[in-house]
Enzyme design. Structure first.
Site, mmCIF file in Angstrom:
data_model
loop_
_atom_site.group_PDB
_atom_site.id
_atom_site.type_symbol
_atom_site.label_atom_id
_atom_site.label_comp_id
_atom_site.label_asym_id
_atom_site.label_seq_id
_atom_site.Cartn_x
_atom_site.Cartn_y
_atom_site.Cartn_z
ATOM 1 N N ASP A 69 20.839 -5.867 1.742
ATOM 2 C CA ASP A 69 19.899 -5.456 0.520
ATOM 3 C C ASP A 69 19.291 -6.834 -0.025
ATOM 4 O OD1 ASP A 69 18.840 -3.846 -1.920
ATOM 5 O OD2 ASP A 69 20.009 -5.396 -2.998
ATOM 6 N N ASP B 196 13.111 -3.310 1.560
ATOM 7 C CA ASP B 196 14.234 -4.406 1.354
ATOM 8 C C ASP B 196 15.489 -3.882 1.693
ATOM 9 O OD1 ASP B 196 14.538 -2.180 -0.348
ATOM 10 O OD2 ASP B 196 14.897 -3.173 -2.384
ATOM 11 N N GLU B 197 15.881 -2.900 2.447
ATOM 12 C CA GLU B 197 17.244 -2.601 2.826
ATOM 13 C C GLU B 197 17.294 -2.458 4.365
ATOM 14 O OE1 GLU B 197 19.581 -0.859 -0.951
ATOM 15 O OE2 GLU B 197 19.553 0.271 0.971
#
Length: 419
Positions: free
Chosen positions: A16, A116-117
């Site tokens: 993350d 974002d992950e």
């Protein structure tokens, strides 16, 4: 206690990027992402604008987080940086992160969950980068060295446990791990709403059944959960025990046939019928371009309209044409026919256009078009060439220059947000 001995044990990392949009904006300004007071909003000119990201310090000191509103930000504090989103910049940084991950694992072992992950399976890389903890540290260090962005990583034997431990521990500690033997101690004491995949609606349903903690979910009979929630109930049960059999290596050879193409827009103000027709035209132009770029034709056209919140309601109807088409004007004619048939004169706030019943086309099929359609098609492909060369927003229809047209504004956005 559950017997985990027959379950696969993989080395799965869940990465993350901490407060991603806000961290990127901080780095771009030469600021420390972890210490800077910074908020990213969709539109600084609207008090009700949504906060898209907030730096960790903003969350800690002011409780401002993703989903908060612009008017909640203490704007009188001159130390707070309030910036509008720049999606093209974030996509560029996200690409850099993926390129870094490819240094540690093959592409098929990387599953990008969101901007974002990502999940990364590091099986077989031990001799190159060390064990799962060592490679997790190296990934974080490399990302920080090459981009300046902070990150955190959850480690587990499957995707679910890697993601869950990321959320409940790693976001505070940087790196955390949950093995099967840790499920009872680390997972079961958590409230059900803290677990990935359980939203507010499911939380309320579980609470009504007397289930508030993950441990209580795990001890609820499987048949009771299946009877209440169907397949979702079975998934909830296995997840409460830390069981997840979803693949950690992606099969990129599988290609699902595309069944529909859609687009839509939520308008910034209430639109009347005439202005709405301009928006419909712009959306049909986009649909036509996407059809031709994919070498597809459609036969069924759908139009969805939502009225202003004060009115409520709307309509959604579809029509199947006699022949297949990839010409924007034909799709527009079908949409306008539907609009004029069902529109009740109320203020419009959202417009959606979709096409389905798709099939591939080739040059022979295109030659079967009549003379008028051949002319329209030739013009469409000529305009497509211009857009492919200079950008899809390099040329507009004249109506897109009208006051309430949206194409020019949408040209400056990615995913509905500013570039």
């Amino acid at each position: 206690m559950f017997d985990y001995s027959k379950l696969p044990i993989r080395n799965v990392l869940c990465l993350d990027m901490k407060s991603f949009f806000a961290s990127v904006e901080a780095v771009e300004r030469g600021l420390d992402p972890m210490e800077t007071l910074l908020v990213v909003v969709a539109n600084k000119n609207r008090k009700g604008s949504v906060v898209l990201a907030a730096s960790p310090k903003m969350k800690e000191l002011y409780g401002i987080k993703t989903g908060s509103r612009f008017f909640e930000i203490p704007v009188n504090n001159k130390q707070i940086h309030i910036v509008e989103s720049r999606m093209a910049l974030y996509v560029n940084y996200a690409s850099k992160v993926i390129q870094i991950l490819e240094k540690f694992a093959p592409y098929e072992a990387i599953d990008v969950y969101s901007i974002d992950e990502s999940w990364i399976c590091t099986d077989g890389t031990e001799k190159l980068f060390g064990n799962r903890w060592e490679v997790a540290r190296k990934i974080r260090e490399t990302i920080y060295e090459e981009t300046g962005l902070p990150s955190c990583i959850g480690i587990g034997p499957n995707k679910f446990l890697a993601k869950v431990i990321l959320d409940i521990e790693a976001k505070k500690n940087g790196i955390a791990e949950c093995k099967y033997k840790d499920v009872e101690d680390k997972l079961w004491p958590q409230k059900v709403e803290a677990i990935w995949g359980i939203g507010k609606r499911m939380q309320k349903n579980l609470n009504r059944m007397g289930i508030f903690k993950v441990g209580e979910l795990a001890t609820t009979p499987l048949n009771k959960l299946k009877e209440r929630f169907g397949v979702m109930g079975e998934q909830l049960y296995w997840h409460s025990w830390g069981v997840d059999l979803s693949p950690v290596i992606q099969d990129w050879e599988f290609e699902e046939e595309q069944k529909s193409i859609s687009t839509g827009i939520t308008l910034m103000s209430d639109y009347g019928g005439e202005d709405t027709e301009i928006v419909i035209l712009e959306l049909c132009e986009e649909i036509g371009l996407r059809l031709r770029q994919s070498f597809l034709q459609c036969k069924t056209v759908y139009l969805g309209i939502e009225y202003s919140k004060d009115i409520g309601g709307g309509f959604g109807h579809s029509h199947t044409m006699n022949d297949y088409s990839c010409i924007s004007n034909q799709i527009y004619k079908e949409c306008i026919s539907l609009f004029r048939k069902y529109y009740q004169g109320f203020p419009v706030r959202k417009v959606s256009v979709a096409v389905s019943n798709l099939q591939n086309f080739d040059n022979l099929q295109l030659k079967l078009f009549d003379e008028e359609n051949q002319r329209d098609l030739s013009l469409s492909f000529a305009l497509d060439e211009v857009k492919n060369k200079y950008g899809k927003h390099s040329i507009f229809k004249g109506v897109s220059l009208f006051k309430n047209a949206t194409a020019k504004e949408r040209a400056n956005k990615i995913g509905g947000h500013n570039k």
